[in-house]
Design an enzyme around this catalytic site. Structure first.
Site, PDB file in Angstrom:
ATOM      1  N   ARG A 131     -50.503  26.719  20.764  1.00  0.00           N
ATOM      2  CA  ARG A 131     -49.621  26.232  21.206  1.00  0.00           C
ATOM      3  C   ARG A 131     -49.113  24.827  20.073  1.00  0.00           C
ATOM      4  NH1 ARG A 131     -51.154  24.860  27.180  1.00  0.00           N
ATOM      5  NH2 ARG A 131     -53.082  25.699  26.358  1.00  0.00           N
ATOM      6  N   LYS A 147     -56.489  23.505  15.680  1.00  0.00           N
ATOM      7  CA  LYS A 147     -56.295  22.326  16.712  1.00  0.00           C
ATOM      8  C   LYS A 147     -57.422  21.201  16.405  1.00  0.00           C
ATOM      9  CE  LYS A 147     -56.703  22.858  21.295  1.00  0.00           C
ATOM     10  NZ  LYS A 147     -56.365  23.299  22.632  1.00  0.00           N
ATOM     11  N   GLY A 172     -64.596  33.328  26.216  1.00  0.00           N
ATOM     12  CA  GLY A 172     -64.723  32.411  27.556  1.00  0.00           C
ATOM     13  C   GLY A 172     -65.408  31.205  27.079  1.00  0.00           C
ATOM     14  N   ASN A 226     -62.274  19.775  37.578  1.00  0.00           N
ATOM     15  CA  ASN A 226     -63.247  19.849  36.339  1.00  0.00           C
ATOM     16  C   ASN A 226     -62.640  19.530  35.232  1.00  0.00           C
ATOM     17  OD1 ASN A 226     -65.432  20.617  34.563  1.00  0.00           O
ATOM     18  ND2 ASN A 226     -64.753  22.661  34.820  1.00  0.00           N
ATOM     19  N   ASN A 247     -53.357  20.323  23.892  1.00  0.00           N
ATOM     20  CA  ASN A 247     -52.975  21.608  23.823  1.00  0.00           C
ATOM     21  C   ASN A 247     -51.590  21.775  22.854  1.00  0.00           C
ATOM     22  OD1 ASN A 247     -54.980  22.795  25.500  1.00  0.00           O
ATOM     23  ND2 ASN A 247     -54.045  21.917  27.180  1.00  0.00           N
ATOM     24  N   TYR A 300     -50.211   1.051 -19.848  1.00  0.00           N
ATOM     25  CA  TYR A 300     -50.273   2.662 -20.253  1.00  0.00           C
ATOM     26  C   TYR A 300     -49.551   2.801 -21.369  1.00  0.00           C
ATOM     27  CZ  TYR A 300     -50.589   7.548 -18.969  1.00  0.00           C
ATOM     28  OH  TYR A 300     -50.890   8.882 -18.811  1.00  0.00           O
TER      29      TYR A 300
END
Ligand code: UD1
Ligand code: CA
Length: 454
Positions: A15, A22, A78, A166, A224, A384
Protein backbone atom coordinates in the site's frame (compact mmCIF):
# COMPACT_ATOMS: atom_id res chain seq x y z
CA UNK A 1 18.04 -13.26 32.27
CA UNK A 2 19.05 -12.23 28.74
CA UNK A 3 16.76 -10.41 26.35
CA UNK A 4 16.61 -10.93 22.61
CA UNK A 5 14.72 -8.66 20.26
CA UNK A 6 12.93 -10.08 17.23
CA UNK A 7 11.79 -7.55 14.63
CA UNK A 8 9.25 -8.57 12.00
CA UNK A 9 10.14 -6.83 8.77
CA UNK A 10 9.38 -9.25 5.96
CA UNK A 11 6.18 -7.62 4.70
CA UNK A 12 6.17 -5.91 1.31
CA UNK A 13 4.13 -2.86 2.17
CA UNK A 14 2.15 -2.94 -1.08
CA UNK A 15 0.00 0.00 0.00
CA UNK A 16 2.98 2.36 0.11
CA UNK A 17 3.13 2.00 -3.71
CA UNK A 18 6.87 2.42 -3.60
CA UNK A 19 9.93 0.62 -4.95
CA UNK A 20 11.49 1.10 -1.52
CA UNK A 21 10.65 -1.64 1.01
CA UNK A 22 8.23 -0.32 3.61
CA UNK A 23 10.62 -0.58 6.57
CA UNK A 24 13.07 1.69 4.71
CA UNK A 25 10.55 4.51 4.30
CA UNK A 26 11.70 7.44 6.44
CA UNK A 27 10.02 8.79 9.55
CA UNK A 28 11.73 11.91 10.88
CA UNK A 29 14.52 11.34 8.36
CA UNK A 30 15.34 7.80 9.43
CA UNK A 31 14.03 4.46 8.09
CA UNK A 32 11.12 3.00 10.05
CA UNK A 33 13.24 -0.04 10.91
CA UNK A 34 16.06 2.26 12.07
CA UNK A 35 13.83 3.63 14.82
CA UNK A 36 13.04 0.12 16.03
CA UNK A 37 16.71 -0.97 15.96
CA UNK A 38 17.69 2.19 17.86
CA UNK A 39 15.16 1.43 20.61
CA UNK A 40 16.22 -2.23 20.70
CA UNK A 41 19.84 -1.13 21.24
CA UNK A 42 18.81 0.98 24.24
CA UNK A 43 17.45 -2.17 25.89
CA UNK A 44 20.89 -3.79 25.91
CA UNK A 45 19.49 -6.78 24.08
CA UNK A 46 21.81 -9.75 23.73
CA UNK A 47 20.91 -10.03 20.08
CA UNK A 48 18.65 -8.24 17.63
CA UNK A 49 17.17 -10.63 15.12
CA UNK A 50 15.48 -9.05 12.09
CA UNK A 51 13.25 -11.11 9.86
CA UNK A 52 13.47 -9.91 6.28
CA UNK A 53 11.78 -11.00 3.09
CA UNK A 54 10.76 -8.40 0.53
CA UNK A 55 13.59 -6.13 -0.59
CA UNK A 56 15.94 -8.15 1.61
CA UNK A 57 19.25 -6.99 0.17
CA UNK A 58 18.27 -3.35 0.30
CA UNK A 59 17.14 -3.70 3.90
CA UNK A 60 20.32 -5.48 4.98
CA UNK A 61 22.51 -2.95 3.15
CA UNK A 62 20.76 -0.07 4.88
CA UNK A 63 21.77 -1.49 8.26
CA UNK A 64 25.15 -2.98 7.35
CA UNK A 65 26.79 -0.97 10.16
CA UNK A 66 24.45 -2.35 12.82
CA UNK A 67 25.07 -5.46 14.84
CA UNK A 68 21.90 -7.18 13.65
CA UNK A 69 21.30 -10.84 12.94
CA UNK A 70 19.29 -11.38 9.74
CA UNK A 71 16.92 -14.26 9.20
CA UNK A 72 15.13 -14.67 5.89
CA UNK A 73 11.46 -15.50 5.64
CA UNK A 74 11.27 -16.27 1.93
CA UNK A 75 7.51 -16.69 1.86
CA UNK A 76 5.24 -14.61 4.09
CA UNK A 77 3.04 -17.26 5.65
CA UNK A 78 2.01 -15.20 8.65
CA UNK A 79 3.41 -13.56 11.79
CA UNK A 80 3.71 -16.90 13.62
CA UNK A 81 5.67 -18.38 10.71
CA UNK A 82 7.92 -15.29 10.68
CA UNK A 83 8.95 -15.80 14.31
CA UNK A 84 9.24 -19.55 13.74
CA UNK A 85 12.01 -19.04 11.16
CA UNK A 86 14.16 -17.47 13.90
CA UNK A 87 14.08 -20.61 16.09
CA UNK A 88 17.37 -22.02 14.75
CA UNK A 89 19.19 -18.89 15.99
CA UNK A 90 17.01 -18.07 18.99
CA UNK A 91 18.51 -18.80 22.43
CA UNK A 92 16.63 -21.43 24.44
CA UNK A 93 16.75 -19.38 27.64
CA UNK A 94 15.89 -15.74 28.35
CA UNK A 95 13.02 -13.83 26.80
CA UNK A 96 12.31 -12.21 23.45
CA UNK A 97 10.66 -8.91 22.76
CA UNK A 98 8.79 -9.25 19.48
CA UNK A 99 8.45 -5.94 17.62
CA UNK A 100 7.29 -4.82 14.19
CA UNK A 101 9.53 -3.03 11.74
CA UNK A 102 6.60 -0.87 10.70
CA UNK A 103 5.68 0.25 14.23
CA UNK A 104 8.57 2.67 14.65
CA UNK A 105 7.67 4.75 17.70
CA UNK A 106 7.49 2.08 20.39
CA UNK A 107 9.38 3.51 23.36
CA UNK A 108 12.04 2.14 25.63
CA UNK A 109 9.79 2.94 28.65
CA UNK A 110 6.89 0.87 27.38
CA UNK A 111 9.15 -2.06 26.48
CA UNK A 112 10.82 -1.97 29.89
CA UNK A 113 7.39 -2.06 31.54
CA UNK A 114 6.45 -4.99 29.28
CA UNK A 115 9.67 -6.83 30.17
CA UNK A 116 9.02 -6.31 33.88
CA UNK A 117 5.49 -7.76 33.81
CA UNK A 118 6.29 -10.58 31.39
CA UNK A 119 9.31 -11.93 33.27
CA UNK A 120 6.99 -13.04 36.06
CA UNK A 121 4.42 -14.77 33.85
CA UNK A 122 6.48 -15.86 30.83
CA UNK A 123 4.34 -13.96 28.33
CA UNK A 124 3.06 -10.41 28.03
CA UNK A 125 1.47 -8.13 25.45
CA UNK A 126 1.19 -4.44 24.76
CA UNK A 127 -2.52 -3.75 24.33
CA UNK A 128 -4.48 -0.58 23.70
CA UNK A 129 -8.12 0.40 23.99
CA UNK A 130 -9.44 2.08 20.86
CA UNK A 131 -12.78 3.70 20.08
CA UNK A 132 -12.71 1.95 16.70
CA UNK A 133 -10.90 -1.39 16.84
CA UNK A 134 -11.84 -2.51 13.31
CA UNK A 135 -9.20 -4.67 11.67
CA UNK A 136 -7.14 -5.40 14.76
CA UNK A 137 -6.78 -8.61 16.74
CA UNK A 138 -9.05 -8.38 19.83
CA UNK A 139 -8.00 -9.20 23.38
CA UNK A 140 -10.48 -11.71 24.83
CA UNK A 141 -10.64 -11.56 28.64
CA UNK A 142 -12.54 -13.58 31.23
CA UNK A 143 -12.70 -12.21 34.78
CA UNK A 144 -10.32 -9.58 33.51
CA UNK A 145 -7.68 -12.20 32.62
CA UNK A 146 -6.49 -12.51 29.02
CA UNK A 147 -7.64 -15.77 27.42
CA UNK A 148 -6.87 -15.33 23.71
CA UNK A 149 -6.36 -12.97 20.79
CA UNK A 150 -8.93 -13.28 18.03
CA UNK A 151 -8.19 -11.72 14.65
CA UNK A 152 -10.88 -9.40 13.30
CA UNK A 153 -11.59 -11.72 10.37
CA UNK A 154 -12.04 -14.70 12.70
CA UNK A 155 -14.00 -12.83 15.39
CA UNK A 156 -17.67 -13.32 16.26
CA UNK A 157 -20.00 -10.32 16.30
CA UNK A 158 -19.71 -10.21 20.08
CA UNK A 159 -15.90 -10.33 19.94
CA UNK A 160 -15.88 -7.52 17.38
CA UNK A 161 -17.43 -5.30 20.08
CA UNK A 162 -14.21 -5.62 22.12
CA UNK A 163 -12.26 -2.36 22.13
CA UNK A 164 -9.00 -3.68 23.55
CA UNK A 165 -6.62 -4.56 20.73
CA UNK A 166 -3.39 -6.45 20.21
CA UNK A 167 -0.69 -3.97 19.16
CA UNK A 168 1.55 -6.76 17.81
CA UNK A 169 4.23 -6.20 20.47
CA UNK A 170 4.98 -9.12 22.78
CA UNK A 171 7.45 -10.41 25.31
CA UNK A 172 7.71 -14.20 25.46
CA UNK A 173 9.98 -16.72 27.14
CA UNK A 174 12.31 -18.22 24.53
CA UNK A 175 11.78 -21.71 25.94
CA UNK A 176 8.05 -21.28 25.32
CA UNK A 177 8.59 -19.97 21.77
CA UNK A 178 10.62 -23.11 21.02
CA UNK A 179 7.78 -25.18 22.46
CA UNK A 180 4.78 -23.38 20.95
CA UNK A 181 5.75 -22.13 17.48
CA UNK A 182 6.19 -25.57 15.85
CA UNK A 183 2.62 -26.35 16.91
CA UNK A 184 0.93 -23.40 15.18
CA UNK A 185 -1.63 -24.21 12.50
CA UNK A 186 -2.96 -22.08 9.68
CA UNK A 187 -6.53 -23.21 10.10
CA UNK A 188 -8.14 -19.75 10.16
CA UNK A 189 -9.88 -17.15 8.01
CA UNK A 190 -6.62 -15.98 6.36
CA UNK A 191 -4.88 -19.37 6.07
CA UNK A 192 -1.88 -17.88 7.91
CA UNK A 193 0.22 -19.01 10.86
CA UNK A 194 -0.86 -16.51 13.49
CA UNK A 195 1.63 -15.55 16.19
CA UNK A 196 -1.38 -14.47 18.23
CA UNK A 197 -2.33 -18.13 18.75
CA UNK A 198 0.48 -18.50 21.31
CA UNK A 199 -1.76 -16.66 23.80
CA UNK A 200 -4.30 -19.51 23.87
CA UNK A 201 -1.37 -21.97 24.08
CA UNK A 202 -0.05 -20.14 27.14
CA UNK A 203 -3.46 -20.37 28.80
CA UNK A 204 -3.65 -24.10 27.96
CA UNK A 205 -0.23 -24.48 29.66
CA UNK A 206 -1.65 -22.82 32.80
CA UNK A 207 0.29 -19.55 32.37
CA UNK A 208 -1.11 -16.12 33.04
CA UNK A 209 -0.78 -13.56 30.22
CA UNK A 210 0.29 -10.07 31.37
CA UNK A 211 -0.31 -6.85 29.54
CA UNK A 212 0.72 -3.20 29.60
CA UNK A 213 -0.60 -0.14 27.79
CA UNK A 214 1.83 2.18 25.98
CA UNK A 215 2.65 5.54 27.58
CA UNK A 216 1.44 7.29 24.41
CA UNK A 217 -0.99 5.87 21.84
CA UNK A 218 1.16 6.81 18.80
CA UNK A 219 3.90 4.46 20.02
CA UNK A 220 1.97 1.48 18.72
CA UNK A 221 0.69 3.02 15.50
CA UNK A 222 1.71 1.06 12.44
CA UNK A 223 2.48 2.39 8.98
CA UNK A 224 0.78 0.77 6.01
CA UNK A 225 0.39 3.66 3.57
CA UNK A 226 1.68 7.15 3.01
CA UNK A 227 -1.32 8.72 4.71
CA UNK A 228 -0.52 6.88 7.95
CA UNK A 229 3.16 7.68 7.49
CA UNK A 230 2.45 11.42 7.25
CA UNK A 231 0.06 11.30 10.21
CA UNK A 232 2.60 9.47 12.36
CA UNK A 233 5.32 11.92 11.30
CA UNK A 234 3.26 14.79 12.70
CA UNK A 235 2.53 12.92 15.95
CA UNK A 236 6.20 12.08 16.38
CA UNK A 237 7.24 15.68 15.61
CA UNK A 238 4.67 17.06 18.05
CA UNK A 239 6.09 14.76 20.71
CA UNK A 240 9.69 15.84 20.01
CA UNK A 241 8.62 19.49 20.05
CA UNK A 242 6.92 18.94 23.39
CA UNK A 243 10.09 17.46 24.89
CA UNK A 244 12.09 20.48 23.67
CA UNK A 245 9.51 22.92 25.01
CA UNK A 246 9.69 21.13 28.36
CA UNK A 247 13.43 21.84 28.26
CA UNK A 248 12.65 25.53 27.80
CA UNK A 249 12.87 25.99 24.02
CA UNK A 250 10.50 28.60 22.63
CA UNK A 251 9.07 26.87 19.57
CA UNK A 252 6.77 29.43 18.04
CA UNK A 253 4.53 26.83 16.39
CA UNK A 254 5.16 23.16 17.22
CA UNK A 255 2.98 22.09 14.30
CA UNK A 256 5.51 23.71 11.97
CA UNK A 257 8.65 22.23 13.49
CA UNK A 258 10.69 19.28 12.18
CA UNK A 259 13.53 17.55 13.94
CA UNK A 260 15.09 14.72 11.95
CA UNK A 261 17.78 13.65 14.36
CA UNK A 262 18.99 14.97 17.68
CA UNK A 263 19.01 18.52 18.96
CA UNK A 264 20.90 19.66 22.07
CA UNK A 265 19.86 23.05 23.38
CA UNK A 266 20.90 25.71 25.86
CA UNK A 267 18.52 28.07 27.63
CA UNK A 268 16.05 30.42 25.94
CA UNK A 269 16.54 29.15 22.43
CA UNK A 270 13.87 30.47 20.08
CA UNK A 271 12.85 28.68 16.90
CA UNK A 272 10.50 30.34 14.44
CA UNK A 273 8.20 28.47 12.06
CA UNK A 274 9.13 25.94 9.36
CA UNK A 275 12.62 25.24 10.60
CA UNK A 276 14.08 21.79 9.75
CA UNK A 277 16.82 20.40 11.97
CA UNK A 278 18.67 17.28 10.78
CA UNK A 279 21.38 14.98 12.10
CA UNK A 280 23.13 16.08 15.28
CA UNK A 281 22.75 19.75 16.05
CA UNK A 282 23.55 21.98 19.00
CA UNK A 283 22.12 25.42 19.75
CA UNK A 284 23.60 27.45 22.61
CA UNK A 285 21.86 29.81 25.04
CA UNK A 286 19.70 32.56 23.54
CA UNK A 287 20.19 31.37 19.96
CA UNK A 288 17.39 32.55 17.68
CA UNK A 289 16.56 30.70 14.48
CA UNK A 290 14.42 32.59 11.99
CA UNK A 291 11.67 31.12 9.84
CA UNK A 292 12.45 28.57 7.16
CA UNK A 293 16.02 27.70 8.14
CA UNK A 294 17.48 24.23 7.49
CA UNK A 295 20.20 23.20 9.94
CA UNK A 296 22.07 19.92 9.50
CA UNK A 297 24.86 18.50 11.69
CA UNK A 298 25.81 21.98 12.88
CA UNK A 299 26.71 23.75 16.11
CA UNK A 300 25.61 27.30 16.78
CA UNK A 301 26.99 28.94 19.91
CA UNK A 302 25.16 31.19 22.33
CA UNK A 303 23.76 34.57 21.44
CA UNK A 304 23.79 33.98 17.70
CA UNK A 305 20.85 35.31 15.69
CA UNK A 306 19.98 33.56 12.46
CA UNK A 307 17.69 35.42 10.09
CA UNK A 308 15.14 33.56 7.93
CA UNK A 309 15.93 31.08 5.16
CA UNK A 310 19.52 30.34 6.07
CA UNK A 311 20.99 26.89 5.42
CA UNK A 312 23.64 25.19 7.57
CA UNK A 313 25.37 21.93 6.69
CA UNK A 314 28.20 20.69 8.91
CA UNK A 315 29.00 24.21 10.05
CA UNK A 316 30.36 25.46 13.36
CA UNK A 317 29.26 28.93 14.35
CA UNK A 318 30.62 30.99 17.25
CA UNK A 319 28.91 33.17 19.82
CA UNK A 320 27.00 36.37 19.07
CA UNK A 321 27.26 36.00 15.31
CA UNK A 322 24.67 37.28 12.87
CA UNK A 323 23.72 35.05 9.98
CA UNK A 324 21.39 35.61 7.05
CA UNK A 325 18.80 36.12 5.81
CA UNK A 326 19.48 33.70 2.93
CA UNK A 327 22.98 32.70 4.04
CA UNK A 328 24.44 29.31 3.16
CA UNK A 329 27.05 27.68 5.38
CA UNK A 330 28.40 24.52 3.77
CA UNK A 331 30.59 21.74 5.21
CA UNK A 332 33.71 23.01 6.91
CA UNK A 333 32.41 26.54 7.52
CA UNK A 334 33.88 27.62 10.87
CA UNK A 335 32.89 31.00 12.17
CA UNK A 336 34.48 32.61 15.23
CA UNK A 337 32.52 34.83 17.61
CA UNK A 338 30.79 38.02 16.44
CA UNK A 339 31.12 37.20 12.75
CA UNK A 340 28.46 38.59 10.38
CA UNK A 341 27.43 36.57 7.33
CA UNK A 342 24.71 38.33 5.40
CA UNK A 343 22.34 37.71 2.53
CA UNK A 344 23.36 35.46 -0.35
CA UNK A 345 26.73 34.74 1.19
CA UNK A 346 28.04 31.18 0.76
CA UNK A 347 30.83 29.88 2.99
CA UNK A 348 32.46 26.51 2.32
CA UNK A 349 35.46 24.91 4.05
CA UNK A 350 36.56 28.25 5.41
CA UNK A 351 37.41 29.74 8.77
CA UNK A 352 36.30 33.28 9.52
CA UNK A 353 37.98 35.07 12.43
CA UNK A 354 36.57 37.10 15.30
CA UNK A 355 34.28 39.92 14.22
CA UNK A 356 34.92 39.62 10.48
CA UNK A 357 32.05 40.49 8.16
CA UNK A 358 30.83 39.37 4.76
CA UNK A 359 27.46 40.98 4.54
CA UNK A 360 26.33 40.71 0.93
CA UNK A 361 26.55 38.38 -2.11
CA UNK A 362 29.86 36.65 -1.52
CA UNK A 363 31.49 33.25 -2.01
CA UNK A 364 34.15 32.25 0.47
CA UNK A 365 35.50 28.79 -0.41
CA UNK A 366 38.69 27.21 0.95
CA UNK A 367 39.52 30.51 2.64
CA UNK A 368 41.09 31.56 5.91
CA UNK A 369 39.96 34.96 7.04
CA UNK A 370 41.52 36.57 10.11
CA UNK A 371 39.87 38.80 12.70
CA UNK A 372 38.21 42.14 12.05
CA UNK A 373 38.29 41.94 8.27
CA UNK A 374 35.61 43.26 5.99
CA UNK A 375 34.75 41.36 2.84
CA UNK A 376 32.91 43.69 0.47
CA UNK A 377 29.74 42.89 -1.40
CA UNK A 378 30.19 40.51 -4.31
CA UNK A 379 33.66 39.28 -3.35
CA UNK A 380 34.47 35.85 -4.80
CA UNK A 381 37.31 33.57 -3.80
CA UNK A 382 38.13 31.84 -7.08
CA UNK A 383 39.19 28.58 -5.46
CA UNK A 384 38.88 26.26 -8.44
CA UNK A 385 40.87 26.30 -11.66
CA UNK A 386 38.73 23.63 -13.27
CA UNK A 387 40.94 20.83 -11.98
CA UNK A 388 42.21 21.67 -8.50
CA UNK A 389 41.13 23.68 -5.47
CA UNK A 390 43.38 26.32 -3.88
CA UNK A 391 43.30 28.42 -0.74
CA UNK A 392 42.77 32.11 -0.22
CA UNK A 393 44.29 33.57 2.93
CA UNK A 394 43.08 36.92 4.19
CA UNK A 395 44.76 38.38 7.29
CA UNK A 396 43.39 40.47 10.16
CA UNK A 397 41.79 43.88 9.61
CA UNK A 398 41.90 43.52 5.85
CA UNK A 399 39.42 45.35 3.63
CA UNK A 400 38.32 43.71 0.41
CA UNK A 401 36.53 46.16 -1.89
CA UNK A 402 33.25 45.18 -3.45
CA UNK A 403 33.09 42.95 -6.49
CA UNK A 404 36.65 41.68 -6.18
CA UNK A 405 37.81 38.29 -7.40
CA UNK A 406 40.60 36.74 -5.35
CA UNK A 407 42.19 34.11 -7.58
CA UNK A 408 43.63 31.35 -5.36
CA UNK A 409 46.22 30.48 -4.33
CA UNK A 410 46.60 34.02 -3.04
CA UNK A 411 47.04 35.81 0.24
CA UNK A 412 46.03 39.25 1.43
CA UNK A 413 48.15 40.55 4.33
CA UNK A 414 47.04 42.03 7.63
CA UNK A 415 45.64 45.51 7.24
CA UNK A 416 45.80 45.31 3.44
CA UNK A 417 43.18 46.94 1.23
CA UNK A 418 41.92 45.65 -2.10
CA UNK A 419 40.26 48.23 -4.34
CA UNK A 420 36.75 47.53 -5.57
CA UNK A 421 36.37 45.58 -8.78
CA UNK A 422 39.86 44.07 -8.67
CA UNK A 423 40.95 40.69 -9.98
CA UNK A 424 43.74 39.81 -7.55
CA UNK A 425 46.13 37.12 -8.77
CA UNK A 426 49.25 37.99 -6.76
CA UNK A 427 49.77 38.25 -3.00
CA UNK A 428 49.00 41.61 -1.39
CA UNK A 429 51.48 42.74 1.29
CA UNK A 430 50.49 43.91 4.76
CA UNK A 431 49.06 47.39 5.07
CA UNK A 432 49.29 48.01 1.30
CA UNK A 433 46.63 48.91 -1.23
CA UNK A 434 46.21 46.76 -4.31
CA UNK A 435 43.79 47.27 -7.13
CA UNK A 436 43.65 45.92 -10.63
CA UNK A 437 41.33 47.58 -13.06
CA UNK A 438 41.52 49.53 -16.32
CA UNK A 439 41.68 53.33 -16.18
CA UNK A 440 38.39 55.16 -16.18
CA UNK A 441 37.75 56.79 -19.54
CA UNK A 442 35.96 60.15 -19.67
CA UNK A 443 34.36 61.57 -22.84
CA UNK A 444 33.00 65.06 -22.36
CA UNK A 445 29.72 66.20 -23.91
CA UNK A 446 28.99 62.64 -24.89
CA UNK A 447 26.04 62.10 -27.24
CA UNK A 448 24.01 58.98 -26.53
CA UNK A 449 22.83 56.99 -29.58
CA UNK A 450 19.58 58.34 -31.08
CA UNK A 451 16.61 56.25 -32.22
CA UNK A 452 16.88 55.60 -35.98
CA UNK A 453 14.17 57.25 -38.13
CA UNK A 454 11.97 54.68 -39.93
C1 UD1 B 1 -1.22 -8.36 13.38
C2 UD1 B 1 -1.82 -9.21 14.51
C3 UD1 B 1 -3.05 -8.48 15.08
C4 UD1 B 1 -2.67 -7.09 15.55
C5 UD1 B 1 -1.99 -6.32 14.42
C6 UD1 B 1 -1.43 -5.04 14.97
C7 UD1 B 1 -1.41 -11.51 13.84
C8 UD1 B 1 -2.00 -12.75 13.31
N1 UD1 B 1 -2.23 -10.47 13.97
O1 UD1 B 1 -2.18 -8.33 12.36
O2 UD1 B 1 -3.58 -9.21 16.16
O3 UD1 B 1 -3.82 -6.40 15.98
O4 UD1 B 1 -0.87 -7.06 13.87
O5 UD1 B 1 -0.97 -4.22 13.92
O6 UD1 B 1 -0.23 -11.48 14.14
N2 UD1 B 1 5.07 -10.05 8.79
C9 UD1 B 1 6.15 -10.81 8.45
N3 UD1 B 1 5.95 -12.03 7.88
C10 UD1 B 1 4.69 -12.52 7.66
C11 UD1 B 1 3.60 -11.74 8.02
C12 UD1 B 1 3.81 -10.51 8.59
O7 UD1 B 1 7.30 -10.40 8.65
O8 UD1 B 1 4.60 -13.66 7.15
C13 UD1 B 1 5.30 -8.74 9.42
C14 UD1 B 1 4.73 -7.60 8.61
O9 UD1 B 1 5.70 -7.11 7.71
C15 UD1 B 1 4.39 -6.59 9.69
C16 UD1 B 1 4.02 -7.46 10.90
O10 UD1 B 1 4.60 -8.72 10.64
O11 UD1 B 1 5.51 -5.80 10.04
C17 UD1 B 1 2.52 -7.58 11.11
O12 UD1 B 1 1.95 -8.23 10.01
P1 UD1 B 1 0.55 -7.86 9.41
O13 UD1 B 1 0.25 -8.73 8.28
O14 UD1 B 1 0.46 -6.40 9.20
O15 UD1 B 1 -0.41 -8.28 10.63
P2 UD1 B 1 -1.89 -7.86 10.82
O16 UD1 B 1 -2.75 -8.66 9.96
O17 UD1 B 1 -2.02 -6.40 10.75
CA1 CA C 1 -0.70 -4.66 9.96
Amino acid sequence: MSTSVIILAAGKGTRMRSSLPKVLQPLAGRPLLGHVIETAKKLNAKNIITIFGHGGNLVQQAFAQENVQWVEQAEQLGTGHAVKVTLPVLPTDGVSLILSGDVPCISQDTLEKLLAVSRETGIGLVTLTLADATGYGRIVRENNKIQAIVEHKDASDAQRQIKEINTGIYCVSNAKLHQWLPKLSNNNAQGEYYLTDIVAMAIADGLEVSSVEPERAFEVEGVNDRIQLAALEREFQAYQAKLLMQQGVHIIDPSRFDLRGKLTVGQDVRIDINVIIEGNCELGDNVEIGAGCVIKNSKIASGTKVQPYSIFDNAVVGEDTQIGPFARLRPGAKLANEVHIGNFVEVKNSTIGLGSKANHFTYLGDAEVGAGSNIGAGTITCNYDGANKFKTIIGDSAFIGSNSSLVAPVSIGNGATVGAGSVITRDVAENSLAFERSKQVAKENYQRPQKLKK
